[in-house]
Design an enzyme around this catalytic site. Structure first.
Site, mmCIF file in Angstrom:
data_model
loop_
_atom_site.group_PDB
_atom_site.id
_atom_site.type_symbol
_atom_site.label_atom_id
_atom_site.label_comp_id
_atom_site.label_asym_id
_atom_site.label_seq_id
_atom_site.Cartn_x
_atom_site.Cartn_y
_atom_site.Cartn_z
ATOM 1 N N TRP A 198 85.592 -59.047 23.898
ATOM 2 C CA TRP A 198 84.516 -58.554 23.516
ATOM 3 C C TRP A 198 84.168 -57.272 23.573
ATOM 4 C CZ3 TRP A 198 82.030 -56.295 27.383
ATOM 5 C CH2 TRP A 198 82.559 -56.840 28.865
ATOM 6 N N ASN A 199 84.824 -56.597 24.559
ATOM 7 C CA ASN A 199 84.238 -55.127 25.135
ATOM 8 C C ASN A 199 84.533 -54.129 23.980
ATOM 9 O OD1 ASN A 199 87.187 -55.206 25.449
ATOM 10 N ND2 ASN A 199 87.080 -53.684 27.088
ATOM 11 N N LYS B 43 91.473 -65.022 16.690
ATOM 12 C CA LYS B 43 90.322 -65.430 17.603
ATOM 13 C C LYS B 43 89.676 -64.530 18.140
ATOM 14 C CE LYS B 43 89.355 -67.460 21.389
ATOM 15 N NZ LYS B 43 88.234 -66.865 21.405
ATOM 16 N N PRO B 44 88.325 -64.264 17.705
ATOM 17 C CA PRO B 44 87.716 -62.938 18.406
ATOM 18 C C PRO B 44 87.095 -63.739 19.575
ATOM 19 C CG PRO B 44 86.517 -63.915 16.539
ATOM 20 C CD PRO B 44 87.781 -64.538 16.467
ATOM 21 N N SER B 45 86.642 -62.868 20.524
ATOM 22 C CA SER B 45 85.632 -63.528 21.505
ATOM 23 C C SER B 45 84.457 -64.272 21.260
ATOM 24 C CB SER B 45 85.264 -62.158 22.625
ATOM 25 O OG SER B 45 84.496 -62.632 23.516
ATOM 26 N N LEU C 238 108.075 -70.947 21.829
ATOM 27 C CA LEU C 238 109.089 -69.908 21.776
ATOM 28 C C LEU C 238 108.604 -68.807 20.702
ATOM 29 C CD1 LEU C 238 112.288 -71.812 21.403
ATOM 30 C CD2 LEU C 238 111.452 -70.606 23.306
ATOM 31 N N GLU D 184 97.890 -57.246 26.338
ATOM 32 C CA GLU D 184 97.528 -55.895 26.948
ATOM 33 C C GLU D 184 96.260 -56.538 27.748
ATOM 34 O OE1 GLU D 184 98.352 -53.003 26.099
ATOM 35 O OE2 GLU D 184 99.550 -53.548 24.366
ATOM 36 N N GLY E 40 94.342 -56.333 32.151
ATOM 37 C CA GLY E 40 93.484 -55.587 33.059
ATOM 38 C C GLY E 40 93.964 -54.559 33.678
ATOM 39 N N CYS F 293 89.266 -51.456 29.904
ATOM 40 C CA CYS F 293 90.626 -51.881 30.689
ATOM 41 C C CYS F 293 91.000 -50.404 31.462
ATOM 42 C CB CYS F 293 91.525 -52.250 29.980
ATOM 43 S SG CYS F 293 91.911 -51.195 28.382
ATOM 44 N N LYS G 268 103.569 -53.827 34.978
ATOM 45 C CA LYS G 268 102.965 -54.815 35.991
ATOM 46 C C LYS G 268 101.912 -55.585 35.356
ATOM 47 C CE LYS G 268 101.971 -51.443 39.137
ATOM 48 N NZ LYS G 268 102.192 -50.809 40.514
ATOM 49 N N GLU H 191 100.630 -51.342 21.965
ATOM 50 C CA GLU H 191 99.876 -51.058 20.823
ATOM 51 C C GLU H 191 100.255 -49.646 20.002
ATOM 52 O OE1 GLU H 191 96.037 -54.235 20.916
ATOM 53 O OE2 GLU H 191 96.029 -51.982 21.933
HETATM 54 P P1 NAD Z 1 89.116 -62.788 28.136
HETATM 55 O O1 NAD Z 1 90.778 -62.978 28.992
HETATM 56 O O2 NAD Z 1 88.133 -63.850 29.036
HETATM 57 O O3 NAD Z 1 89.442 -63.161 26.707
HETATM 58 C C1 NAD Z 1 90.220 -62.503 26.034
HETATM 59 C C2 NAD Z 1 90.307 -63.445 24.689
HETATM 60 O O4 NAD Z 1 91.411 -64.765 24.931
HETATM 61 C C3 NAD Z 1 89.530 -63.927 24.028
HETATM 62 O O5 NAD Z 1 89.364 -64.204 22.640
HETATM 63 C C4 NAD Z 1 89.160 -65.468 24.838
HETATM 64 O O6 NAD Z 1 88.403 -66.520 24.123
HETATM 65 C C5 NAD Z 1 90.804 -65.974 24.645
HETATM 66 N N1 NAD Z 1 90.938 -66.649 25.670
HETATM 67 C C6 NAD Z 1 90.321 -66.954 26.945
HETATM 68 N N2 NAD Z 1 91.204 -67.989 27.732
HETATM 69 C C7 NAD Z 1 92.188 -68.411 26.863
HETATM 70 C C8 NAD Z 1 93.123 -69.306 27.114
HETATM 71 N N3 NAD Z 1 93.283 -69.947 28.261
HETATM 72 N N4 NAD Z 1 94.038 -69.387 26.142
HETATM 73 C C9 NAD Z 1 94.138 -68.666 25.019
HETATM 74 N N5 NAD Z 1 93.111 -67.828 24.586
HETATM 75 C C10 NAD Z 1 92.240 -67.685 25.734
HETATM 76 O O7 NAD Z 1 88.985 -61.239 28.363
HETATM 77 P P2 NAD Z 1 87.479 -60.532 28.108
HETATM 78 O O8 NAD Z 1 86.515 -60.946 29.123
HETATM 79 O O9 NAD Z 1 87.043 -60.970 26.589
HETATM 80 O O10 NAD Z 1 87.777 -59.256 27.945
HETATM 81 C C11 NAD Z 1 87.982 -58.511 29.279
HETATM 82 C C12 NAD Z 1 89.394 -58.293 29.794
HETATM 83 O O11 NAD Z 1 90.132 -57.640 28.886
HETATM 84 C C13 NAD Z 1 89.369 -57.305 30.850
HETATM 85 O O12 NAD Z 1 90.153 -57.877 31.944
HETATM 86 C C14 NAD Z 1 90.065 -56.189 30.604
HETATM 87 O O13 NAD Z 1 90.696 -55.171 31.199
HETATM 88 C C15 NAD Z 1 90.939 -56.542 29.232
HETATM 89 N N6 NAD Z 1 91.197 -55.560 28.303
HETATM 90 C C16 NAD Z 1 92.485 -54.958 28.345
HETATM 91 C C17 NAD Z 1 92.500 -53.982 27.036
HETATM 92 C C18 NAD Z 1 93.995 -53.437 27.192
HETATM 93 O O14 NAD Z 1 94.062 -52.667 26.340
HETATM 94 N N7 NAD Z 1 94.942 -53.475 28.090
HETATM 95 C C19 NAD Z 1 91.633 -53.653 26.542
HETATM 96 C C20 NAD Z 1 90.395 -54.324 26.438
HETATM 97 C C21 NAD Z 1 90.234 -55.389 27.389
#
Ligand code: NAD
Length: 521
Positions: free
Chosen positions: A175-176, A199-201, A268, A274, A276, A308, A479, A486
């Site tokens: 969602w961020n 699937k969006p947040s 598979l 991407e 935290g 992130c 890690k 990306e």
């Molecule tokens: P989240 O992990 O809660 O959700 C991300 C997506 O995954 C959502 O669409 C959610 O519904 C889905 N999801 C959640 N649980 C799932 C499961 N068990 N199986 C399948 N799908 C599932 O993350 P968030 O709160 O939306 O975003 C914040 C996190 O994202 C932070 O940890 C942040 O660091 C990370 N983030 C990383 C990057 C990057 O480029 N590395 C960029 C932005 C955000």
């Protein structure tokens, strides 16, 4: 009023959002499957709220496993039809460029929609979304110019290697940055000829649904991009386990990365994650301190610290620690919190009550462990209607490496600080993290800058800056920050696979069973 809404989305009651925003939300949104808005039969929905006021914005369909499987079948059928997957790259590039044009024309409306869903300040959303068309333009150009290879195959053979699409790709987005992250994945995936189930947040799905309608109007064939709002453990897991899904690309938290990796592994399907971060900012004694303070404040507090790569740990040479911390604290105290739709607001709320609770919990435990509070560490008092929003004060803490908050991602406006004695200690502290997404180095010594950059266990390093991103530049971590990249040519490789064609050029007769000296390989 939002002008981009596709006729394929039904018209319904709209709920106006306060302030200067001209946007309005419909009462309810369905999924976007096969080019149409679909309301699943079971009628399940979830609510989307405005985190600045806690008010209800709209209802959105919550798809279950059956609907996910139907959408994956639609995506697979269009993939197999070749309508998009085997279309001429010129045609694909043309559609991507048209999406970029239409997106540019609708940026303001989409940015305001993102402000309403995420609570992020309008100034930063407009600046971020203004760049999104570049992703479609970049990948349109990349597929037009990308060439295959001809490896030096032994013997009378020509071996040419093409990159071909993967099939149906499952994208799971947070969602961020709802649109930025969706587009970082959609642009390369469709440029390469794949079909998508995304699937969006559940906290901010609407702008991504609008984007799908926009892509459809720009000429993307029905069924190539399907958007399935729903809950992670239900809809997200169903995508990872669907038989047609060949790759899952997640941006999300590290625990989600493990759950997604396990389900996709059992299926598979390949995985990109991407995840935290806990990015260190290394401030050396020769840095321009005022600029480093500005850079650190930007790194830490933009998006209320919910990025992130946010500057989560500031490491300052001991000789400059006191002055740096005083200036950073003064700056944090001056950040204007308020209505995200007000152009003068510098920081909005965090995304939800749960998120604020988690942030408070981490900060409160850090205080109990002995953290020094330079500023913040509390819930600010806000004027109505923002007193019902999820605001948290910009927070600066002095900590040590034994504290929980040194290692855990906070995902809020909280930076922890530690002084270091020399370069070796700065490097050791920077790498003392389970994460490895990004780091920033602030110094005027060019040799030190590159020497230290070379020792960072991270995927992205900024020197004298932070959080700069470009469609051409690889993005991803080491890690617990994830697997894969990306952007750039890396993304083109992530969304294609090789097909190696070996052609015999010698037309003399041969027979393995009659020629004892025939080569086997
Ligand atoms: P989240 O992990 O809660 O959700 C991300 C997506 O995954 C959502 O669409 C959610 O519904 C889905 N999801 C959640 N649980 C799932 C499961 N068990 N199986 C399948 N799908 C599932 O993350 P968030 O709160 O939306 O975003 C914040 C996190 O994202 C932070 O940890 C942040 O660091 C990370 N983030 C990383 C990057 C990057 O480029 N590395 C960029 C932005 C955000």
């Amino acid at each position: 009023m939002l002008t981009l809404r596709s006729a394929r989305f039904n018209k319904a009651v709209t709920v106006a959002v306060r302030g200067l925003a001209s946007i309005s939300f419909r009462d309810s949104y369905g999924a976007f499957i096969g080019g149409k808005e679909v309301f699943p039969k079971n009628g399940a929905t979830f609510n989307v709220e405005d985190p600045a006021t806690g008010k209800h914005l709209c209802k959105v369909a919550s798809v279950n496993k059956d609907t996910v499987n139907q959408a994956c079948l639609v995506a697979q059928e269009v993939y197999q039809s070749g309508k998009w997957s085997r279309s001429d790259v010129r045609e694909r590039a043309r559609v991507l460029n048209k999406i970029a044009v239409d997106l540019r024309a609708n940026i303001n409306d989409l940015a305001e929609m993102e402000v309403a869903q995420t609570g992020r300040a309008v100034r930063e959303m407009k600046a971020q979304l203004g760049r999104l068309p570049e992703w479609f333009e970049y990948f349109a150009a990349l597929i037009r110019t990308h060439e295959g290879t001809v490896p030096p195959f032994f013997g009378p053979y020509v071996n040419y290697v093409k990159r071909v699409p993967l099939g149906v790709c499952g994208l799971l987005t947070p969602w961020n940055h709802p649109l930025l992250i969706a587009i970082k994945k959609i642009a390369p995936a469709i440029a390469c000829g794949n079909s998508i189930v995304l699937k969006p947040s559940e906290l901010a799905p609407v702008s991504v649904l609008e984007l799908a309608a926009l892509c459809s109007r720009a000429g993307l064939p029905d069924g190539v991009l399907n958007v399935l709002p729903g809950l992670g453990p239900e809809a997200g897991q169903a995508i990872c386990s669907n038989e047609f899904v060949r790759k899952v690309d997640l941006t999300g938290g590290t625990p989600t990365g493990r759950a997604v990796g396990a389900a996709a592994g059992a299926n598979l399907a390949a995985v990109i994650t991407e995840l935290g971060g806990k990015a260190p900012m290394l401030i050396f004694e020769d840095a321009d301190i005022d600029q480093a303070v500005n850079g650190a404040a930007f790194a830490t507090f933009v998006a209320s610290g919910q990025t992130c790569i946010m500057g989560a740990r500031v490491l300052v040479h001991h000789s400059k620690y006191e002055v740096f911390m005083k200036k950073l604290t003064d700056k944090a105290l001056r950040i204007r919190l308020g209505d995200p739709f007000d152009v003068t607001t510098q920081m909005g709320p965090v995304i939800s009550g749960n998120s604020r609770k988690r942030i408070s919990g981490l900060v409160d435990r850090a205080k109990k462990e002995g953290a020094h509070v330079f500023c913040g560490a509390d819930i600010p008092s806000m004027q109505p209607p923002f007193d019902k929003g999820y605001y948290y004060a910009p927070t600066v803490l002095g900590v040590d490496t034994k504290m929980e908050i040194w290692r855990e991602e906070v995902f809020g406006p909280v930076v922890v600080a530690i002084p270091f004695r020399d370069e070796a200690e700065a490097v050791r502290l920077a790498n003392d993290s389970p994460f490895g997404l990004a780091a920033a180095i602030w110094t005027k010594d060019v040799m030190r800058a590159h020497r230290v950059a070379d020792q960072m266990d991270v995927g992205i390093v900024w020197i004298n800056d932070h959080h700069r991103n470009d469609p051409s530049s690889p993005w991803g971590g080491q890690k617990h920050s994830g697997v894969g990249r990306e952007n750039g040519v890396s993304a083109l490789h992530e969304y294609t696979q090789t097909r190696s064609v070996v052609v015999r050029t010698d037309d003399s007769k041969w027979d393995w069973f009659e020629q004892p000296n025939a080569r086997y390989s």
